[in-house]
Design a protein around this motif. Structure first.
Motif, PDB file in Angstrom:
ATOM      1  N   ASP A  78     -12.999   3.267   0.198  1.00 41.96           N
ATOM      2  CA  ASP A  78     -13.177   3.332   1.378  1.00 41.96           C
ATOM      3  C   ASP A  78     -12.902   4.685   2.042  1.00 41.96           C
ATOM      4  O   ASP A  78     -11.763   5.308   1.997  1.00 41.96           O
ATOM      5  N   PHE A  79     -13.994   5.556   2.035  1.00 42.30           N
ATOM      6  CA  PHE A  79     -13.808   6.870   2.637  1.00 42.30           C
ATOM      7  C   PHE A  79     -12.623   7.022   3.855  1.00 42.30           C
ATOM      8  O   PHE A  79     -11.852   7.918   3.499  1.00 42.30           O
ATOM      9  N   ASP A  80     -12.913   6.423   4.934  1.00 43.96           N
ATOM     10  CA  ASP A  80     -12.022   6.573   6.069  1.00 43.96           C
ATOM     11  C   ASP A  80     -10.679   6.075   5.614  1.00 43.96           C
ATOM     12  O   ASP A  80      -9.594   6.875   6.211  1.00 43.96           O
ATOM     13  N   ASP A  81     -10.362   5.170   5.225  1.00 41.63           N
ATOM     14  CA  ASP A  81      -8.956   4.656   4.595  1.00 41.63           C
ATOM     15  C   ASP A  81      -8.440   5.805   3.915  1.00 41.63           C
ATOM     16  O   ASP A  81      -7.317   6.095   4.089  1.00 41.63           O
ATOM     17  N   LEU A  82      -9.112   6.269   2.840  1.00 39.38           N
ATOM     18  CA  LEU A  82      -8.477   7.315   1.913  1.00 39.38           C
ATOM     19  C   LEU A  82      -8.046   8.673   2.652  1.00 39.38           C
ATOM     20  O   LEU A  82      -7.006   9.100   2.622  1.00 39.38           O
ATOM     21  N   GLN A  83      -9.224   8.949   3.683  1.00 39.09           N
ATOM     22  CA  GLN A  83      -9.103   9.990   4.626  1.00 39.09           C
ATOM     23  C   GLN A  83      -7.704  10.116   5.391  1.00 39.09           C
ATOM     24  O   GLN A  83      -6.593  10.759   5.214  1.00 39.09           O
ATOM     25  N   GLN A  84      -7.470   8.543   6.021  1.00 39.16           N
ATOM     26  CA  GLN A  84      -6.303   8.449   6.368  1.00 39.16           C
ATOM     27  C   GLN A  84      -4.850   8.612   5.855  1.00 39.16           C
ATOM     28  O   GLN A  84      -3.957   9.224   5.892  1.00 39.16           O
ATOM     29  N   ARG A  85      -5.058   7.914   4.606  1.00 35.91           N
ATOM     30  CA  ARG A  85      -3.692   7.946   3.660  1.00 35.91           C
ATOM     31  C   ARG A  85      -3.754   9.611   3.332  1.00 35.91           C
ATOM     32  O   ARG A  85      -2.341   9.960   3.130  1.00 35.91           O
ATOM     33  N   LEU A  86      -4.628  10.182   2.802  1.00 38.20           N
ATOM     34  CA  LEU A  86      -4.404  11.548   2.375  1.00 38.20           C
ATOM     35  C   LEU A  86      -3.720  12.478   3.551  1.00 38.20           C
ATOM     36  O   LEU A  86      -2.879  13.288   3.376  1.00 38.20           O
ATOM     37  N   SER A  87      -4.316  12.075   4.598  1.00 36.56           N
ATOM     38  CA  SER A  87      -3.941  12.995   5.974  1.00 36.56           C
ATOM     39  C   SER A  87      -2.324  12.656   6.116  1.00 36.56           C
ATOM     40  O   SER A  87      -1.844  13.646   6.663  1.00 36.56           O
ATOM     41  N   ARG A  88      -2.237  11.571   6.244  1.00 35.04           N
ATOM     42  CA  ARG A  88      -0.629  11.076   6.541  1.00 35.04           C
ATOM     43  C   ARG A  88       0.296  11.798   5.331  1.00 35.04           C
ATOM     44  O   ARG A  88       1.214  12.426   5.685  1.00 35.04           O
ATOM     45  N   ALA A  89      -0.185  11.711   3.849  1.00 37.40           N
ATOM     46  CA  ALA A  89       0.595  12.497   2.971  1.00 37.40           C
ATOM     47  C   ALA A  89       0.641  13.736   3.060  1.00 37.40           C
ATOM     48  O   ALA A  89       1.911  14.320   3.285  1.00 37.40           O
ATOM     49  N   ILE A  90      -0.271  14.661   3.491  1.00 41.01           N
ATOM     50  CA  ILE A  90      -0.259  15.996   3.724  1.00 41.01           C
ATOM     51  C   ILE A  90       0.578  16.415   5.189  1.00 41.01           C
ATOM     52  O   ILE A  90       1.404  17.160   5.067  1.00 41.01           O
TER      53      ILE A  90
ATOM     54  N   ARG B 133       0.828  -1.220  -0.108  1.00 42.59           N
ATOM     55  CA  ARG B 133       0.114   0.133   0.203  1.00 42.59           C
ATOM     56  C   ARG B 133       0.681   1.093   0.170  1.00 42.59           C
ATOM     57  O   ARG B 133       0.620   2.203  -0.747  1.00 42.59           O
ATOM     58  N   THR B 134       1.963   1.215   0.758  1.00 43.90           N
ATOM     59  CA  THR B 134       2.955   2.259   0.793  1.00 43.90           C
ATOM     60  C   THR B 134       3.289   2.720  -0.573  1.00 43.90           C
ATOM     61  O   THR B 134       3.340   3.711  -1.384  1.00 43.90           O
ATOM     62  N   ALA B 135       4.180   1.525  -1.175  1.00 46.79           N
ATOM     63  CA  ALA B 135       4.259   1.702  -2.769  1.00 46.79           C
ATOM     64  C   ALA B 135       3.314   2.266  -3.623  1.00 46.79           C
ATOM     65  O   ALA B 135       3.552   3.338  -4.176  1.00 46.79           O
ATOM     66  N   PHE B 136       2.184   1.929  -3.348  1.00 49.81           N
ATOM     67  CA  PHE B 136       0.893   2.394  -4.347  1.00 49.81           C
ATOM     68  C   PHE B 136       0.854   3.829  -3.996  1.00 49.81           C
ATOM     69  O   PHE B 136       0.976   4.528  -4.799  1.00 49.81           O
TER      70      PHE B 136
END
Lengths: 220, 220
Positions: free
Chosen positions: B182-194, A159-162
């Motif tokens: 999955d909204f929550d999953d994506l929210q977390q990933r975007l939040s981490r990236a930002i 997932r991280t690579a993605f």
DNA sequence: GTAGAATATGAGTAATTATTCGCATTATCG
DNA sequence: CGATAATGCGAATAATTACTCATATTCTAC
């Protein structure tokens, strides 16, 4: 004569050097149209014209314009994969930040070589559904990054690579679209984004307003 | 009769409610084609058919298919801007992380409402050159984020806003393309990236192999 | 050389897509 | 109503694009 074959594969493989040249001329003509006029102007007649070749000749090697696009995409992905493999080899044994920078540089070189073409092909790629060969190339690129991450004990490497590939592409595409072409500047921004996602040290962008004693004391 | 007007603007503004309905039916027909068949099947005849309207009627309101696309894009950007403004208002006075999460959520809602449509329109948007109105909408969205960053003393707010929007779009697009919804999953990933890009605290993805005393002692 | 295979040509045709226009239907207003 | 304007229709036509094939040219091997 016994029997003329019933026109099997409409796409010949060029045998003589002259036809090899024709083949690449068609691809290059199509590439230049994508760069300078946009996908909607990519017609078989127009490609043939820009390639300095007749339409009939074009159809000897490509069954249609989709085939031309597919081949351009395949070559782009193949080149990119080769660069990535080279970068990964260089980074062998080095630490995470170094390895990532090598991969970022490879990706950037690819995007900056022919920026408009790369953008156009990526758009086409997501619009067309691709053949398995191209899918395989992309899968191998992702696997390569997964390996880099896994060797460095990064959690959830797939997932991280993605996400790393996705956010890199996002920044590269947007930058190129806005005519930002400074390699070192982009390399730094991509490096920040990627290191930040991984939770590595990144110089904070928050300008400390007034340093209070509690802020200095607290670790985070 | 004195003089029939020389067919000025081919695009009428609908006056009766019935023609209003026609207008939106055309747009909705085009949207559904983009979602289910792809941009290459978007022809005026086909749009009219899917809209349950005759071609002639379509041409009363739109001079061509580009106009339909432009209007769909304009509406999409307008909706998105409205959502962003609402999110920014909610976040007024709150801290940076909170404000960013509100904006991320707004962006995600937009992408997940009609994922295939949003993707298709974004592709078209980057292929077509847009009119000034759409440019202005995008500019206002970026300005809105710049303000959020500037108020929190983020350095180089313009470039940072640019990169944050770009990397968010990269992740959202790639995820949606892979049917990750999955909204929550994506929210977390975007939040981490930002948060990572900004240098805010992010749980590291490096699995600490063995905690050494120096690692525990050092702040970073 | 020359036979035969490979390659190239591009006008010609088929297929698709864009756009118009004369006329039918429906709404509005007095 | 009845007049007039607004809207809708879709076969017909124009424009574009895809694709073929009869013929010409160039290459290869002997």
């Amino acid at each position: 004569m016994m029997m003329t074959k019933p026109r099997l594969n409409p796409r010949k493989t060029p045998r003589q050097s002259r036809s090899q040249a024709t083949y690449v001329a068609v691809l290059e003509g199509a590439a230049r149209i994508l760069e300078t006029e946009g996908g909607h102007r990519l017609t078989t007649n127009h490609v043939a014209e820009r390639a300095g070749v007749s339409v009939g000749t074009l159809y000897q090697y490509f069954p249609g314009k989709e085939a031309i696009l597919a081949e351009l995409i395949r070559q782009m992905r193949q080149d990119m994969l080769t660069d990535f493999e080279e970068a990964a080899r260089e980074a062998k044994g080095k630490d995470l930040a170094f390895a990532l920078d090598a991969l970022i540089a490879a990706s950037l070189r690819h995007h900056l070589r022919r920026p408009a073409l790369a953008q156009a092909l990526e758009r086409v790629e997501s619009e067309l559904q691709l053949n398995d060969e191209i899918h395989a190339l992309k899968a191998r690129m992702r696997e390569l990054i997964v390996e880099v991450l896994r060797e460095r004990r990064i959690m959830e490497p797939e997932r991280t690579a993605f996400d790393l590939m996705a956010l890199s592409r996002g920044i590269s595409d947007a930058a190129i679209q806005s005519d930002q072409r400074d390699f070192d500047d982009l390399q730094q921004r991509l490096s920040r984004a990627i290191r930040g996602y991984l939770g590595l040290a990144v110089t904070p962008l928050v300008a400390a307003p007034v340093k209070t004693s509690t802020e200095i004391a607290g670790c985070r």
